[in-house]
Design a protein around this motif. Structure first.
Motif, PDB file in Angstrom:
ATOM      1  N   GLU A 181      15.500 -20.640  -6.170  1.00  0.00           N
ATOM      2  CA  GLU A 181      16.765 -19.917  -6.134  1.00  0.00           C
ATOM      3  C   GLU A 181      17.644 -20.628  -5.116  1.00  0.00           C
ATOM      4  OE1 GLU A 181      15.910 -15.880  -5.164  1.00  0.00           O
ATOM      5  OE2 GLU A 181      14.490 -15.591  -6.821  1.00  0.00           O
ATOM      6  N   GLY A 182      18.357 -21.654  -5.566  1.00  0.00           N
ATOM      7  CA  GLY A 182      19.122 -22.482  -4.636  1.00  0.00           C
ATOM      8  C   GLY A 182      18.178 -23.358  -3.831  1.00  0.00           C
ATOM      9  N   ARG A 183      18.210 -23.220  -2.512  1.00  0.00           N
ATOM     10  CA  ARG A 183      17.308 -23.967  -1.636  1.00  0.00           C
ATOM     11  C   ARG A 183      16.105 -23.117  -1.221  1.00  0.00           C
ATOM     12  NH1 ARG A 183      19.422 -28.750   0.050  1.00  0.00           N
ATOM     13  NH2 ARG A 183      17.769 -28.911   1.607  1.00  0.00           N
ATOM     14  N   MET A 184      15.864 -22.025  -1.930  1.00  0.00           N
ATOM     15  CA  MET A 184      14.751 -21.140  -1.597  1.00  0.00           C
ATOM     16  C   MET A 184      13.884 -20.944  -2.829  1.00  0.00           C
ATOM     17  SD  MET A 184      16.685 -18.305   0.789  1.00  0.00           S
ATOM     18  CE  MET A 184      15.205 -17.849   1.647  1.00  0.00           C
ATOM     19  N   MET A 185      12.602 -20.841  -2.593  1.00  0.00           N
ATOM     20  CA  MET A 185      11.637 -20.571  -3.647  1.00  0.00           C
ATOM     21  C   MET A 185      11.082 -19.166  -3.427  1.00  0.00           C
ATOM     22  SD  MET A 185       8.158 -22.644  -4.644  1.00  0.00           S
ATOM     23  CE  MET A 185       9.059 -24.107  -5.127  1.00  0.00           C
ATOM     24  N   GLU A 195       0.825  -1.211   0.000  1.00  0.00           N
ATOM     25  CA  GLU A 195       0.000   0.000   0.000  1.00  0.00           C
ATOM     26  C   GLU A 195       0.858   1.260   0.000  1.00  0.00           C
ATOM     27  OE1 GLU A 195      -2.508  -0.492   3.362  1.00  0.00           O
ATOM     28  OE2 GLU A 195      -3.960  -1.785   2.308  1.00  0.00           O
ATOM     29  N   ALA A 196       2.113   1.142   0.508  1.00  0.00           N
ATOM     30  CA  ALA A 196       3.038   2.280   0.474  1.00  0.00           C
ATOM     31  C   ALA A 196       3.733   2.410  -0.872  1.00  0.00           C
ATOM     32  CB  ALA A 196       4.074   2.144   1.583  1.00  0.00           C
ATOM     33  N   GLY A 197       3.493   1.470  -1.801  1.00  0.00           N
ATOM     34  CA  GLY A 197       4.087   1.556  -3.130  1.00  0.00           C
ATOM     35  C   GLY A 197       5.337   0.727  -3.325  1.00  0.00           C
ATOM     36  N   ASP A 198       5.733  -0.058  -2.335  1.00  0.00           N
ATOM     37  CA  ASP A 198       6.931  -0.897  -2.458  1.00  0.00           C
ATOM     38  C   ASP A 198       6.567  -2.275  -3.010  1.00  0.00           C
ATOM     39  OD1 ASP A 198       8.528   1.103  -1.338  1.00  0.00           O
ATOM     40  OD2 ASP A 198       8.060   0.438   0.696  1.00  0.00           O
ATOM     41  N   ARG A 199       7.558  -2.932  -3.590  1.00  0.00           N
ATOM     42  CA  ARG A 199       7.396  -4.306  -4.043  1.00  0.00           C
ATOM     43  C   ARG A 199       7.837  -5.253  -2.925  1.00  0.00           C
ATOM     44  NH1 ARG A 199      10.869  -4.042  -9.350  1.00  0.00           N
ATOM     45  NH2 ARG A 199      10.000  -6.078  -9.864  1.00  0.00           N
ATOM     46  N   VAL A 200       7.260  -6.428  -2.926  1.00  0.00           N
ATOM     47  CA  VAL A 200       7.528  -7.402  -1.856  1.00  0.00           C
ATOM     48  C   VAL A 200       7.951  -8.721  -2.498  1.00  0.00           C
ATOM     49  CG1 VAL A 200       6.565  -8.677   0.079  1.00  0.00           C
ATOM     50  CG2 VAL A 200       5.887  -6.315  -0.292  1.00  0.00           C
ATOM     51  N   LYS A 201       9.025  -9.286  -1.957  1.00  0.00           N
ATOM     52  CA  LYS A 201       9.488 -10.591  -2.418  1.00  0.00           C
ATOM     53  C   LYS A 201       9.377 -11.590  -1.279  1.00  0.00           C
ATOM     54  CE  LYS A 201      13.296 -12.897  -4.793  1.00  0.00           C
ATOM     55  NZ  LYS A 201      14.643 -12.731  -5.386  1.00  0.00           N
ATOM     56  N   PHE A 202       8.605 -12.643  -1.497  1.00  0.00           N
ATOM     57  CA  PHE A 202       8.467 -13.718  -0.522  1.00  0.00           C
ATOM     58  C   PHE A 202       9.456 -14.824  -0.859  1.00  0.00           C
ATOM     59  CE2 PHE A 202       4.406 -11.776   0.499  1.00  0.00           C
ATOM     60  CZ  PHE A 202       4.304 -12.014   1.868  1.00  0.00           C
ATOM     61  N   LEU A 203      10.184 -15.272   0.141  1.00  0.00           N
ATOM     62  CA  LEU A 203      11.132 -16.368  -0.020  1.00  0.00           C
ATOM     63  C   LEU A 203      10.761 -17.474   0.952  1.00  0.00           C
ATOM     64  CD1 LEU A 203      14.517 -14.423  -0.300  1.00  0.00           C
ATOM     65  CD2 LEU A 203      13.305 -15.592  -2.136  1.00  0.00           C
ATOM     66  N   LEU A 204      10.671 -18.694   0.431  1.00  0.00           N
ATOM     67  CA  LEU A 204      10.337 -19.859   1.251  1.00  0.00           C
ATOM     68  C   LEU A 204      11.532 -20.815   1.214  1.00  0.00           C
ATOM     69  CD1 LEU A 204       6.948 -21.590   1.504  1.00  0.00           C
ATOM     70  CD2 LEU A 204       8.976 -23.007   1.245  1.00  0.00           C
ATOM     71  N   ARG A 205      12.056 -21.117   2.385  1.00  0.00           N
ATOM     72  CA  ARG A 205      13.278 -21.911   2.488  1.00  0.00           C
ATOM     73  C   ARG A 205      12.957 -23.383   2.752  1.00  0.00           C
ATOM     74  NH1 ARG A 205      18.627 -20.712   3.367  1.00  0.00           N
ATOM     75  NH2 ARG A 205      19.866 -22.340   4.366  1.00  0.00           N
ATOM     76  N   PHE A 206      13.677 -24.248   2.044  1.00  0.00           N
ATOM     77  CA  PHE A 206      13.553 -25.686   2.237  1.00  0.00           C
ATOM     78  C   PHE A 206      14.801 -26.201   2.962  1.00  0.00           C
ATOM     79  CE2 PHE A 206      11.014 -24.753  -1.508  1.00  0.00           C
ATOM     80  CZ  PHE A 206       9.824 -25.417  -1.232  1.00  0.00           C
ATOM     81  N   ARG A 207      14.587 -27.054   3.943  1.00  0.00           N
ATOM     82  CA  ARG A 207      15.704 -27.610   4.715  1.00  0.00           C
ATOM     83  C   ARG A 207      15.731 -29.139   4.545  1.00  0.00           C
ATOM     84  NH1 ARG A 207      17.700 -23.911   8.464  1.00  0.00           N
ATOM     85  NH2 ARG A 207      16.382 -22.060   8.768  1.00  0.00           N
ATOM     86  N   GLY A 208      16.911 -29.650   4.256  1.00  0.00           N
ATOM     87  CA  GLY A 208      17.094 -31.092   4.187  1.00  0.00           C
ATOM     88  C   GLY A 208      16.156 -31.769   3.228  1.00  0.00           C
TER      89      GLY A 208
END
Length: 227
Positions: free
Chosen positions: A170-174, A124-137
């Protein structure tokens, strides 16, 4: 002995962005006068002499031209105007930042909702947001479930954001990138027509010279006896 602190004692002033007056070394210049008129190609000494006669500066405004283009003007005023233009350009330019929010494969619903609330504030402030989900093992074997979790976040923010692409590894992160969506302004209500607005007040006027209504005739003759 007084303590002078660290660092250089003398800070040199910033270099001038334009060469002026005697710093111009070319033998000839293409000269522009004080009113913007084209004087032509003249020797540098003649250009300096004309600038001194006008009590102004000779400023090199196009050093890469052949010969360089110089103009006679007030250099202090010229720098002030350039600084003002740069400030106005910075004010008009919008700077968008990318806020990064991280999730885990096992992140529970409450933490995800808190991250969604943060993302909504950023969007709402006009910024972009990137969500990263990490996978372990061994969680790397359940990338499809992680993709569903990220798409669920996108669905929760679809009223204020648009997903740029689909979740990708992106590596071990989506990750997935969300950009603020521009809502179209609601159409303004149309004003009622002039005739409809004036309808209650536009009652037909009675003719000025018409016959007297029957009620008035009866009242006027009520007190007179028939002849």
């Amino acid at each position: 002995m007084a303590y002078r602190g660290r660092g250089p004692r003398f800070v040199p002033p910033p270099e001038e962005t334009h060469r002026i007056n005697r710093k111009i070394r070319t033998p000839q210049v293409r000269l522009i006068g004080t009113a913007g008129e084209q004087i032509g190609i003249v020797p540098i000494e003649d250009a300096l002499r004309l600038a001194e006669q006008a009590q102004l500066d000779l400023v090199e405004i196009a050093p890469k031209a052949t010969p360089p283009v110089c103009r006679i003007l007030d250099y202090g005023k010229f720098k002030y105007q350039e600084h003002k233009k740069e400030s106005e350009a910075k004010k008009k330019s919008t700077v968008t930042t990318v806020k990064e929010l991280r999730l885990g494969y096992r992140t529970d619903t409450g933490d995800i909702e808190r991250q969604i609330t943060k993302a909504r504030t950023f969007l709402e402030a006009g910024d972009r947001v990137k969500f990263l989900l990490r996978f372990r093992g061994r969680e790397m074997a359940y990338q499809n479930l992680g993709r569903e979790k990220l798409m669920g976040v996108c669905d929760a923010l679809k009223d204020v954001a648009v997903a740029e692409g689909t979740p990708r590894m992106e590596g071990r992160m989506m990750g997935i990138l969300l950009a603020p969506s521009r809502k179209k302004s609601a159409p303004k209500p149309t004003k009622p027509a002039a005739k409809e607005a004036a309808a209650p007040n536009d009652a037909p006027a009675k003719p000025a010279g018409g016959p007297t209504p029957p009620e008035r005739i009866h009242k006027a003759g009520a007190g007179t006896a028939p002849a």
